[in-house]
Motif scaffolding. Structure first.
Motif, mmCIF file in Angstrom:
data_model
loop_
_atom_site.group_PDB
_atom_site.id
_atom_site.type_symbol
_atom_site.label_atom_id
_atom_site.label_comp_id
_atom_site.label_asym_id
_atom_site.label_seq_id
_atom_site.Cartn_x
_atom_site.Cartn_y
_atom_site.Cartn_z
ATOM 1 N N HIS A 143 -44.638 26.252 9.412
ATOM 2 C CA HIS A 143 -43.902 25.584 8.327
ATOM 3 C C HIS A 143 -44.483 25.922 6.953
ATOM 4 O O HIS A 143 -43.939 25.496 5.935
ATOM 5 C CB HIS A 143 -43.866 24.074 8.551
ATOM 6 N N LEU A 165 -37.457 25.459 9.616
ATOM 7 C CA LEU A 165 -36.795 24.162 9.510
ATOM 8 C C LEU A 165 -36.966 23.415 10.825
ATOM 9 O O LEU A 165 -36.954 24.024 11.900
ATOM 10 C CB LEU A 165 -35.289 24.328 9.289
ATOM 11 N N ASP A 166 -37.102 22.101 10.739
ATOM 12 C CA ASP A 166 -36.939 21.236 11.902
ATOM 13 C C ASP A 166 -35.670 20.428 11.704
ATOM 14 O O ASP A 166 -35.450 19.866 10.620
ATOM 15 C CB ASP A 166 -38.123 20.270 12.052
ATOM 16 N N ASP A 199 -40.467 23.525 21.482
ATOM 17 C CA ASP A 199 -40.358 22.902 20.157
ATOM 18 C C ASP A 199 -38.889 22.918 19.761
ATOM 19 O O ASP A 199 -38.471 23.677 18.884
ATOM 20 C CB ASP A 199 -41.217 23.675 19.149
HETATM 21 ZN ZN LIG Z 1 -41.024 23.086 13.216
#
Ligand SMILES: [Zn+2]
Length: 263
Positions: free
Chosen positions: A149, A155-156, A179
């Motif tokens: 990040h 991006l999450d 993830d």
């Molecule tokens: Zn992430």
């Protein structure tokens, strides 16, 4: 061409810090050098949200864009995009942002819930400390300077499953096994470490009597200053006037520097 112009501009005004400089729209009003504020280390045991260092982090993000124009630009909650939580630092490379906006514009219905975008060395420092201290339910944390990040292309997304195909059509890869909320824009440069350099530059600008190496490495000297840095931000934040000096001194070493501000 751009660098040539900058070189000429620098040569004409000197670099002794004394020559009057014409007003520059890219340079914010000058504050006073200061590292006063709530030290980052005070949050090692008192919170679980990196929102406490968001103002300092915003300065680091802006300084990074000064160093590498176009590699870290702010994006907004346009239709199709929502920020979930106060810890989101909405910065991406300009290429990643363009593809994000394109995906968002095509999709109707529920907006993507972005829970994390850019993360600075200061935020990653806290996450790593919370992990080391067994706090906040964190089961793994990258070393400061090493998180994906901090790359400017991650991006999450909370409601990720609805966006895998749409984002995938615009260069965003759903690429980290285990993830599921994570996406990377792999055709954008990975600028990990630029945030460390940006922090070092901000520190030196604000602590004239405590200078550290500006090498982009998160070593013991930098870690000690991250701990002491003011969560509310330095007295003097990002200044793109400094970009000119960097461009002259390190233009050969700055391999990932791509200028996309010409548009
Ligand atoms: Zn992430």
């Amino acid at each position: 061409m751009r660098r040539l112009v900058l070189l000429i501009a620098l040569a004409s005004c000197g670099d002794d810090g004394k020559t009057p400089v014409e007003p520059d729209a890219a340079v914010p009003p000058a504050g006073m050098p200061s590292i006063a504020g709530t030290p980052v280390s005070s949050f090692e045991s008192s919170t679980c949200s990196t929102s406490v260092v968001i103002e300092l982090s915003r300065q680091i993000a802006e300084e990074t864009d000064c160093i590498m124009p176009g590699q870290l630009v702010a994006f907004e909650a346009v239709p199709g995009i929502a920020f979930a939580g106060s810890a989101v630092l909405p910065y991406l490379s300009s290429k990643a942002r363009a593809d994000l906006y394109a995906a968002a514009a095509e999709a109707g219905g529920t907006p993507m819930q972005i829970t994390s975008a850019f993360r600075t060395v200061v935020q990653q420092y806290l996450l790593n400390r919370w992990f080391e201290l067994g706090r906040c339910g964190i089961t793994a944390a990258a070393e400061p300077g090493r998180s994906n990040h901090e790359s400017g292309r991650a991006l999450d997304i909370g409601n990720y499953s609805a966006w895998i195909t749409k984002l995938g059509a615009h260069g965003w890869s759903h690429d980290i096994p285990g993830d599921p909320v994570h996406f990377d824009h792999l055709s954008s440069p990975d600028i990990r470490g630029a945030d460390v350099l940006a922090f070092q530059r901000l520190w030196n600008r604000n602590a004239p009597d405590d200078q550290i190496a500006e090498d982009g490495d998160f070593g013991p000297a930098t870690e000690a200053r991250v701990k002491r840095a003011p969560a509310e931000g330095f007295g003097i934040g990002a200044t793109c006037a400094a970009r000119r000096r960097f461009a002259v001194v390190t233009r050969d070493a700055a391999a990932p520097l791509v200028d996309e501000h010409a548009e």
